[in-house]
Motif scaffolding. Sequence first.
Motif, mmCIF file in Angstrom:
data_model
loop_
_atom_site.group_PDB
_atom_site.id
_atom_site.type_symbol
_atom_site.label_atom_id
_atom_site.label_comp_id
_atom_site.label_asym_id
_atom_site.label_seq_id
_atom_site.Cartn_x
_atom_site.Cartn_y
_atom_site.Cartn_z
ATOM 1 N N PRO A 191 32.859 50.533 45.158
ATOM 2 C CA PRO A 191 33.797 51.309 46.560
ATOM 3 C C PRO A 191 33.956 50.230 47.186
ATOM 4 C CG PRO A 191 31.446 51.676 46.294
ATOM 5 C CD PRO A 191 31.576 51.622 45.080
ATOM 6 N N ALA A 192 33.588 48.401 46.885
ATOM 7 C CA ALA A 192 33.889 47.878 47.432
ATOM 8 C C ALA A 192 34.875 46.917 46.512
ATOM 9 C CB ALA A 192 32.142 46.544 47.966
ATOM 10 N N ASN A 193 34.888 46.841 45.644
ATOM 11 C CA ASN A 193 35.425 46.032 44.778
ATOM 12 C C ASN A 193 37.465 45.776 44.364
ATOM 13 O OD1 ASN A 193 32.942 46.012 41.592
ATOM 14 N ND2 ASN A 193 32.979 44.736 43.872
ATOM 15 N N LEU A 194 36.917 47.854 44.440
ATOM 16 C CA LEU A 194 38.399 48.829 44.557
ATOM 17 C C LEU A 194 39.343 47.554 45.729
ATOM 18 C CD1 LEU A 194 38.850 50.964 41.772
ATOM 19 C CD2 LEU A 194 38.732 48.058 41.534
ATOM 20 N N PRO A 195 38.985 48.530 46.297
ATOM 21 C CA PRO A 195 40.187 47.638 48.029
ATOM 22 C C PRO A 195 39.415 46.373 48.473
ATOM 23 C CG PRO A 195 38.295 49.713 48.371
ATOM 24 C CD PRO A 195 38.061 49.295 47.373
ATOM 25 N N ALA A 196 38.662 45.747 48.169
ATOM 26 C CA ALA A 196 39.408 43.995 47.761
ATOM 27 C C ALA A 196 40.166 43.697 47.556
ATOM 28 C CB ALA A 196 37.896 43.593 48.064
ATOM 29 N N ILE A 197 40.182 44.519 46.344
ATOM 30 C CA ILE A 197 41.492 43.669 44.788
ATOM 31 C C ILE A 197 42.427 44.217 45.355
ATOM 32 C CG2 ILE A 197 41.889 43.858 42.346
ATOM 33 C CD1 ILE A 197 39.178 44.076 41.726
ATOM 34 N N VAL A 198 42.365 45.201 45.490
ATOM 35 C CA VAL A 198 44.238 45.664 45.718
ATOM 36 C C VAL A 198 44.341 44.786 47.142
ATOM 37 C CG1 VAL A 198 45.528 47.518 47.515
ATOM 38 C CG2 VAL A 198 43.637 47.770 44.981
ATOM 39 N N GLU A 199 43.763 44.784 48.049
ATOM 40 C CA GLU A 199 44.341 43.851 49.746
ATOM 41 C C GLU A 199 44.218 42.269 49.284
ATOM 42 O OE1 GLU A 199 45.661 43.102 53.122
ATOM 43 O OE2 GLU A 199 44.623 44.820 52.406
ATOM 44 N N GLY A 200 43.477 41.602 47.739
ATOM 45 C CA GLY A 200 43.578 40.407 47.320
ATOM 46 C C GLY A 200 45.222 40.360 46.715
ATOM 47 N N PHE A 201 45.659 40.993 46.046
ATOM 48 C CA PHE A 201 47.479 41.165 45.301
ATOM 49 C C PHE A 201 48.487 41.527 46.637
ATOM 50 C CE2 PHE A 201 44.356 41.126 41.663
ATOM 51 C CZ PHE A 201 45.281 41.124 40.813
ATOM 52 N N LYS A 202 48.356 42.422 47.639
ATOM 53 C CA LYS A 202 48.949 42.559 48.380
ATOM 54 C C LYS A 202 49.419 41.687 48.873
ATOM 55 C CE LYS A 202 48.455 46.665 51.031
ATOM 56 N NZ LYS A 202 47.696 47.786 51.440
ATOM 57 N N LEU A 222 38.239 37.903 49.088
ATOM 58 C CA LEU A 222 39.179 37.787 47.457
ATOM 59 C C LEU A 222 39.833 37.079 47.613
ATOM 60 C CD1 LEU A 222 38.258 38.597 45.280
ATOM 61 C CD2 LEU A 222 39.759 40.474 44.804
ATOM 62 N N THR A 223 40.547 36.021 48.638
ATOM 63 C CA THR A 223 41.568 35.003 49.509
ATOM 64 C C THR A 223 42.186 33.978 48.506
ATOM 65 O OG1 THR A 223 40.529 34.382 51.088
ATOM 66 C CG2 THR A 223 41.700 36.437 51.179
ATOM 67 N N GLU A 224 43.264 33.251 48.917
ATOM 68 C CA GLU A 224 42.526 31.501 48.585
ATOM 69 C C GLU A 224 42.070 30.784 49.587
ATOM 70 O OE1 GLU A 224 46.624 28.885 46.375
ATOM 71 O OE2 GLU A 224 46.679 30.956 47.500
ATOM 72 N N GLU A 225 42.569 31.082 50.548
ATOM 73 C CA GLU A 225 41.761 30.530 51.796
ATOM 74 C C GLU A 225 40.534 30.289 51.236
ATOM 75 O OE1 GLU A 225 45.064 32.143 53.414
ATOM 76 O OE2 GLU A 225 43.655 33.718 52.682
ATOM 77 N N TYR A 226 39.482 31.492 51.076
ATOM 78 C CA TYR A 226 38.463 31.504 50.453
ATOM 79 C C TYR A 226 37.603 30.703 49.489
ATOM 80 C CZ TYR A 226 33.105 32.862 49.515
ATOM 81 O OH TYR A 226 32.048 32.859 48.921
ATOM 82 N N ALA A 227 38.983 30.317 48.175
ATOM 83 C CA ALA A 227 38.544 29.971 47.159
ATOM 84 C C ALA A 227 38.718 28.537 47.437
ATOM 85 C CB ALA A 227 39.755 30.011 45.965
ATOM 86 N N ASP A 228 40.081 27.746 48.364
ATOM 87 C CA ASP A 228 39.889 27.139 48.534
ATOM 88 C C ASP A 228 38.680 26.333 49.659
ATOM 89 O OD1 ASP A 228 42.259 26.185 47.552
ATOM 90 O OD2 ASP A 228 43.237 27.018 49.843
ATOM 91 N N TRP A 229 38.262 26.915 49.872
ATOM 92 C CA TRP A 229 36.273 26.847 50.809
ATOM 93 C C TRP A 229 35.706 27.069 49.815
ATOM 94 C CZ3 TRP A 229 32.471 29.843 51.400
ATOM 95 C CH2 TRP A 229 31.215 29.892 51.892
ATOM 96 N N TYR A 230 35.275 27.454 48.965
ATOM 97 C CA TYR A 230 34.546 27.595 48.216
ATOM 98 C C TYR A 230 34.333 26.558 47.382
ATOM 99 C CZ TYR A 230 31.748 29.445 44.251
ATOM 100 O OH TYR A 230 29.883 29.652 43.832
ATOM 101 N N VAL A 231 35.590 26.026 46.959
ATOM 102 C CA VAL A 231 35.521 25.250 45.768
ATOM 103 C C VAL A 231 35.517 23.597 46.381
ATOM 104 C CG1 VAL A 231 36.938 26.716 43.626
ATOM 105 C CG2 VAL A 231 38.317 24.701 45.699
#
Length: 254
Positions: free
Chosen positions: A173-184, A72-81
């Motif tokens: 339990p997987a989504n919320l920690p990832a979303i929180v870390e992505g926004f932080k 859930l990061t911009e780097e992953y988005a860049d790689w994915y697209v």
Amino acid sequence: MKAVLIKADTISSAWSKLIYEIYNNGEDHKPDYSTGTRRLHATVVINDVNTDQVNSFVPFGENLIKKYKEELTEEYADWYVSLPDDDRRKFDYCYAKQLFRYGETAYNTLSENVKNLRVGSRRHVGVLWENEVHIPKFEDQPCWIAYKLELLNETDVRLYILYRSWDAFGGFPANLPAIVEGFKKVFRENDMPYRIESLMATGWDTHIYEADLQAVEHIFKTAELCPRCGNIAAKHAFISTTKGRVCLRCKSQM
């Protein structure tokens, strides 16, 4: 369908209370595909999103949480697209792409919202659902469909999340920690002094899949909710105090 409000101090206790509520009071439902669910409409309010994120009864380990946080990061988005359309590593929807490279416009909604946050504004919204793409599909549309950021003062941000469909047992339990870390991470990278003060997540259809009900039943045969912290803890790990029975962790903090 029943509607509930879950208030919790941590992500771990929110998950504990939510699956308890769905298991005991949810409505059995047969969607238009083969897997049944037990469901309700839920809004979950979490005061501290940074500590005690994962309960020990969650059906997977820390490695999976770490993997979700990395995706859930911009780097992953860049790689994915950057992948060709026929690449097998592409899947039905990608939350990072929706957040950071939305649709055909390649507009980074999350970073732009963070840069323009204003105290008192209700306009910092991002949508992860694309009508023209997702409505024609029979299934495998995004479950997380929108977010909102609210700047409460110079540093505190309240994060709102909206799900059209939400797997409470294995997804939450997987989504919320990832979303929180992505926004932080976006806050840090934009040199913003913001912290997530609280989180409010709403699931229009918050459920436990029929295939997971047996696992949840097994949990509550051997464990129960601590009345003090709201976390699931093994039944043998409770201590009687003058204020009632509490889990060992709460006892150590008293």
